[in-house]
Write an enzyme that holds these catalytic residues in place. Structure first.
Site, PDB file in Angstrom:
ATOM      1  N   TYR A   1     -15.169  -4.652   8.992  1.00  0.00           N
ATOM      2  CA  TYR A   1     -14.216  -4.482   9.374  1.00  0.00           C
ATOM      3  C   TYR A   1     -13.853  -4.593  10.646  1.00  0.00           C
ATOM      4  O   TYR A   1     -14.330  -4.140  12.166  1.00  0.00           O
ATOM      5  CB  TYR A   1     -14.515  -3.196   8.896  1.00  0.00           C
ATOM      6  CG  TYR A   1     -13.892  -2.939   7.394  1.00  0.00           C
ATOM      7  CD1 TYR A   1     -13.982  -3.685   6.588  1.00  0.00           C
ATOM      8  CD2 TYR A   1     -13.400  -1.360   6.839  1.00  0.00           C
ATOM      9  CE1 TYR A   1     -13.967  -3.267   5.097  1.00  0.00           C
ATOM     10  CE2 TYR A   1     -13.120  -1.304   5.429  1.00  0.00           C
ATOM     11  CZ  TYR A   1     -13.131  -2.514   4.435  1.00  0.00           C
ATOM     12  OH  TYR A   1     -12.485  -2.083   3.030  1.00  0.00           O
TER      13      TYR A   1
ATOM     14  N   ASP B   1      -9.109  -1.006  -5.538  1.00  0.00           N
ATOM     15  CA  ASP B   1     -10.481   0.048  -4.697  1.00  0.00           C
ATOM     16  C   ASP B   1     -10.195   1.775  -4.760  1.00  0.00           C
ATOM     17  O   ASP B   1      -8.450   2.019  -4.999  1.00  0.00           O
ATOM     18  CB  ASP B   1     -10.649  -0.033  -3.370  1.00  0.00           C
ATOM     19  CG  ASP B   1      -8.642  -0.254  -2.765  1.00  0.00           C
ATOM     20  OD1 ASP B   1      -8.020  -0.760  -3.149  1.00  0.00           O
ATOM     21  OD2 ASP B   1      -8.794  -0.395  -1.299  1.00  0.00           O
ATOM     22  N   GLU B   2     -10.689   2.654  -4.268  1.00  0.00           N
ATOM     23  CA  GLU B   2     -10.534   3.794  -4.347  1.00  0.00           C
ATOM     24  C   GLU B   2      -9.101   4.294  -5.131  1.00  0.00           C
ATOM     25  O   GLU B   2      -8.282   5.388  -4.440  1.00  0.00           O
ATOM     26  CB  GLU B   2      -9.687   4.105  -2.559  1.00  0.00           C
ATOM     27  CG  GLU B   2     -10.848   3.453  -1.550  1.00  0.00           C
ATOM     28  CD  GLU B   2     -10.234   3.807  -0.084  1.00  0.00           C
ATOM     29  OE1 GLU B   2     -11.254   3.736   0.829  1.00  0.00           O
ATOM     30  OE2 GLU B   2      -9.293   3.210   0.236  1.00  0.00           O
TER      31      GLU B   2
ATOM     32  N   HIS C   1      -3.302   3.149  -4.439  1.00  0.00           N
ATOM     33  CA  HIS C   1      -2.891   2.830  -3.488  1.00  0.00           C
ATOM     34  C   HIS C   1      -1.157   2.195  -3.472  1.00  0.00           C
ATOM     35  O   HIS C   1      -1.109   1.295  -2.801  1.00  0.00           O
ATOM     36  CB  HIS C   1      -3.176   1.234  -2.375  1.00  0.00           C
ATOM     37  CG  HIS C   1      -4.694   2.172  -2.021  1.00  0.00           C
ATOM     38  ND1 HIS C   1      -4.705   2.620  -0.758  1.00  0.00           N
ATOM     39  CD2 HIS C   1      -5.549   2.363  -2.277  1.00  0.00           C
ATOM     40  CE1 HIS C   1      -5.599   3.065  -0.776  1.00  0.00           C
ATOM     41  NE2 HIS C   1      -6.843   2.635  -1.269  1.00  0.00           N
TER      42      HIS C   1
ATOM     43  N   TRP D   1     -16.912  -4.383  -0.277  1.00  0.00           N
ATOM     44  CA  TRP D   1     -17.097  -3.853   1.332  1.00  0.00           C
ATOM     45  C   TRP D   1     -17.643  -2.582   2.003  1.00  0.00           C
ATOM     46  O   TRP D   1     -17.400  -1.732   2.610  1.00  0.00           O
ATOM     47  CB  TRP D   1     -15.267  -3.336   1.350  1.00  0.00           C
ATOM     48  CG  TRP D   1     -14.423  -2.346   0.322  1.00  0.00           C
ATOM     49  CD1 TRP D   1     -14.713  -2.719  -0.815  1.00  0.00           C
ATOM     50  CD2 TRP D   1     -14.613  -0.909   0.737  1.00  0.00           C
ATOM     51  NE1 TRP D   1     -14.016  -0.851  -1.625  1.00  0.00           N
ATOM     52  CE2 TRP D   1     -14.384   0.047  -0.744  1.00  0.00           C
ATOM     53  CE3 TRP D   1     -14.678  -0.240   1.767  1.00  0.00           C
ATOM     54  CZ2 TRP D   1     -13.549   1.025  -0.290  1.00  0.00           C
ATOM     55  CZ3 TRP D   1     -14.142   1.145   2.561  1.00  0.00           C
ATOM     56  CH2 TRP D   1     -14.065   1.790   0.073  1.00  0.00           C
TER      57      TRP D   1
ATOM     58  N   ASP E   1       0.740  -0.744   0.062  1.00  0.00           N
ATOM     59  CA  ASP E   1      -0.413   0.073  -0.137  1.00  0.00           C
ATOM     60  C   ASP E   1       0.751   1.354   0.324  1.00  0.00           C
ATOM     61  O   ASP E   1       1.903   0.613   0.257  1.00  0.00           O
ATOM     62  CB  ASP E   1      -1.230   0.048   1.128  1.00  0.00           C
ATOM     63  CG  ASP E   1      -1.770   0.509   0.548  1.00  0.00           C
ATOM     64  OD1 ASP E   1      -2.276   1.746   0.454  1.00  0.00           O
ATOM     65  OD2 ASP E   1      -3.225   0.191   0.739  1.00  0.00           O
TER      66      ASP E   1
HETATM   67  C1  ACM Z   1     -10.578  -0.863   1.399  1.00  0.00           C
HETATM   68  O1  ACM Z   1     -10.798  -1.249   2.564  1.00  0.00           O
HETATM   69  N1  ACM Z   1     -10.296   0.154   0.829  1.00  0.00           N
HETATM   70  C2  ACM Z   1     -11.124  -2.200   0.675  1.00  0.00           C
END
Ligand code: ACM
Length: 767
Positions: A444, A350-351, A291, A417, A203
């Site tokens: 989570y 993601d993101e 990331h 998620w 990450d």
């Molecule tokens: C995540 O919690 N960004 C997968």
């Protein structure tokens, strides 16, 4: 008032008989088969099988590896290995190949006084049976205490999992975890029959796996000076030693203090083999195209413009318009696939801040050439191309649920998620994708656990309600994720996932969701095994505590211990309870308004959660005299977004209605709104009333002149509680509730003088 005070006191005296020093009901009930997850079918037999040094293990050739695992387990307790044979022996544990047991991971376990038989077709089934045996053996097997004999209670068990994907995730980038800890983590997963470990290996904050072609990924990318997350942990460490950053990952390099670490390929292959022996697949995630800052720092050619920085929310991603990006990604993943034989490889996805892609000539040219209509579709192009590469190597691609935004091939596996996008898994299923459920709430496990988290995990249903039985088959299971920005130590990690992992394990193994009370009793017995395994689990909650208390002449606080061996300590000067704070007497008498802070301590001084109990002195409130009121509460609805309830008083009322139920009205369609419930509550008797307000988002309850429960702010569903002393009759009632979007939870319950909590009868509400 005097009469009431007497009544109340005499009630408390009854309570004291089961008060401090007593164990909670759960802690008192021993269970003969404290198995988690509980088997599909278990019939207790009579007598027991006694394992001694003379017992043999007789195994079919298919199960020699599982026989070795069983022998390793027994060796710890017996001090020497058992003889492993291929032919029948008297007094043996038999591992029998049975082709009629066709379900994956299924097994039968028969324990009689004469012998033990494990029957299965799938070696994973035999391994699960070994873990069942482990949970039936005394906890001393976990400590390696040498006993002469080990006793297994007779039983006949038939068992198989409900879901194929029973996963745990661990982020080793934000904070790093040693090889030894990974093995502990795997062993704990195996104990509870979990079978997928998703490692989030890279990450922005650290690259944690050796890649031979790109050595700077770990030479540079595995190390950092302390960042803001480290500082936040150091701050919290002042009150809680679990936040102290594990020292083994702090080094001096070139005169600087650096945090980090990485796994060599050789080391990771060892972890993969350790997991495989326990029938756990390790699924690696190299998160891209976002990331990726730790990689881009050393290889700036990966971004569209060579820059590397944070955007509004996320770091700059790697560039899908450049062929060099694919070359890098494929080279990295080729080495990853050599380390991890798993059928599944996680690409993240993601993101992603796609802003720079829109400005890049290379991206524009690619979009033109390939007819890609927008930036989400450009991300899908990247993911689809990587999926083809994965498939060419015989692997399946998993991605976080954002990857469906720009259109995705139905062969990709979607990991859901984003709890605030509830239709994402449904859309994915309808698109033909296989889905794994990991919604932030409740899965989570980096979210602070509280008194409700175990129940929420246990009662989570991985199948969205709108799916039919055929569609439901596309949901292959669920997983809990542990993001480690605020988890800088093994102890803090233990606390975050234990014992929640046991609830997850049972939820995913068994379809019988009516065993929660039995599960809680079995869990009490699991704690001593966790003690023997040196797990820093979160201590069970102190039962029945409120946030705000009132008393008239004197308050009395008594708390049952949720586990034997715990000591409850307290302070009244605002300081944190410590191992030297006084023990809570039986009862603690409270005669002035004060804050009482309580916490449980284990025999070795570890502290459970600290509870802040606010005591206020109050006279009994007399009822108000009003003209005969009408039924129900008068409500005002505000169609607006509120962060707190205070601004509601200046907002425009959108509509009004009357109700006698405290719940989010089914007719409300706006994503964000506020509702005021106003009128009177007509209580049937004098007494100290407890009110429990659960809301998502915020709510504030006022009964009489003061605030009774303050649960204000934008937050997920949480309960807050408070007391008020009321005389029989009508009392002003005001509840303000705000919904920020998503969640839609509002519930108010009461109890009187310590009775069980219940819903408020509709006829109590007037206006
Ligand atoms: C995540 O919690 N960004 C997968």
């Amino acid at each position: 008032m005097i009469a009431f005070a007497k009544k109340y006191k005499s009630f408390k005296i009854v309570l004291l008989l089961v008060g401090t020093g007593a164990l909670s009901a759960q802690a008192q009930d021993a269970v003969k088969f404290p198995l988690i997850p509980y088997p599909t079918q278990l019939v207790a037999g009579s007598g027991s099988f006694v394992i001694t040094g003379k017992t043999s293990i007789v195994t079919a050739k298919e199960f020699t590896s599982e026989a070795a695992e069983l022998n390793n387990l027994l060796l710890k307790a017996l001090g020497k290995p058992l003889v492993v044979a291929k032919i029948n022996k008297p007094h043996a544990i038999n591992l029998v190949y049975d082709a009629t047991i066709t379900a994956p991971e299924a097994y039968k376990l028969n324990i009689t006084a004469q012998q033990v038989t494990i029957a299965a077709k799938d070696p994973a089934g035999v391994f699960h049976a070994v873990e069942t045996i482990r949970q039936l053996l005394p906890v001393s097997v976990e400590r390696g205490v040498v006993n002469e004999t080990l006793v297994l209670p007779a039983a006949s068990i038939e068992d198989q999992p409900a879901y194929a994907w029973r996963g745990m995730h661990l982020d080793v980038s934000r904070h790093f975890f040693s090889i030894a800890y990974l093995k502990k983590f795997i062993d704990r997963m195996a104990l509870y029959k979990m079978n997928k470990l998703h490692l989030h290996i890279t990450d922005d904050q650290g690259w944690r796996i050796e890649i031979k072609k790109y050595p700077k990924l770990t030479e540079e990318g595995a190390w950092r000076t302390f960042n803001n997350q480290d500082s936040a942990c150091m701050k919290r460490a002042k009150d809680n030693p679990d936040f102290v950053i594990d020292k083994e990952h702090i080094v001096q390099r070139n005169g600087k203090t650096m945090y980090g670490g990485f796994y060599t390929q050789q080391e990771m292959k060892g972890v993969v083999a350790y997991a495989a022996a326990r029938h756990i697949d390790i699924i690696p995630e190299i998160d891209m195209p976002g990331h990726m800052m730790a990689a881009i720092n050393s290889y700036p050619f990966l971004t569209c413009n060579g820059e590397n920085s944070w955007g509004k929310l996320f770091t700059k991603p790697i560039c899908p318009g450049l062929e060099t990006t694919y070359e890098f990604a494929q080279n990295v993943y080729s080495e990853i696939m050599d380390i991890f034989p798993s059928k599944y490889i996680h690409i993240g996805g993601d993101e992603v801040d796609r802003t720079d892609w829109g400005k890049s000539d290379a991206c524009k040219a690619l979009m033109e050439r390939e007819g890609i209509k927008d930036l989400p579709a450009l991300q899908s192009y990247f993911i689809n191309r990587m999926e083809k590469f994965f498939n060419s190597k015989g692997r399946k691609l998993i991605g976080w649920d954002e990857i469906i935004e720009g259109g995705i091939s139905p062969t990709a596996i979607i990991m859901y998620w984003r709890a605030w996008v509830p239709d994402a898994p449904v859309k994915a299923v309808k698109n033909g994708n296989t889905v794994i459920m990991t919604p932030g709430e409740p899965l989570y496990f980096d979210n602070q656990p509280d008194q409700y988290s175990i129940s929420k995990v246990y009662h989570f249903n991985p199948i969205p309600k709108v799916l039919n039985a055929e569609e439901a088959k596309s949901i292959i299971g669920a997983q809990a994720n542990i993001w480690t920005e605020m988890i800088p130590s093994e102890k803090r990690a233990d606390y975050m996932y234990m014992p929640r992992l046991t609830a997850l394990a049972e939820m995913l193994w068994t379809t019988q969701q009516d065993k929660y009370d039995s599960y809680l009793k079995r869990l009490v017995q699991q704690y001593s095994r966790m003690d023997a395994m040196n797990i820093n689990y979160r201590l069970p909650d102190l039962p029945g505590l409120l946030n705000n208390y009132v008393f008239i002449d004197e308050g009395k606080l008594s708390i049952d211990r949720p586990l034997p061996g715990l000591t409850i300590r307290y302070t009244t000067d605002g300081s944190l309870p410590g191992a030297k704070s006084p023990e809570l007497p039986s009862p603690l008498s409270i005669k002035k308004a004060e804050l009482v802070r309580v916490a449980a301590f284990t025999a070795n001084g570890a502290r459970g959660d600290v509870y802040n109990l606010n005591y206020t002195q109050q006279q009994m409130l007399g009822p108000v005299k009003v003209a005969p009121p009408k039924p129900g509460l008068a409500c005002s609805y505000y169609k607006a977004f509120f962060k707190q309830i205070a601004p509601m008083k200046d907002a425009k009322v959108d509509s009004t209605f009357t109700t006698n139920t405290i719940a989010v009205p089914a007719t409300v369609k706006a994503p964000s709104f506020g509702i005021t419930y106003k009128g009177y509550i007509d209580v049937p008797a004098d007494g100290i009333y407890n009110f429990y307000l659960t809301c998502d988002d915020g709510g504030v309850l006022q009964i009489g002149p003061g605030v009774t429960v303050d649960n204000d702010g934008n937050h997920s569903a949480q309960e807050k509680s408070g007391q008020v002393a009321l005389k029989m009759g009508l009392h002003p009632f005001l509840l303000n509730f705000i919904e920020g979007g998503g969640g839609y939870t509002l519930k108010l319950q009461y109890s009187l003088n310590g009775s069980a909590r219940q819903d408020i009868p509709a006829e109590w509400f007037k206006n």
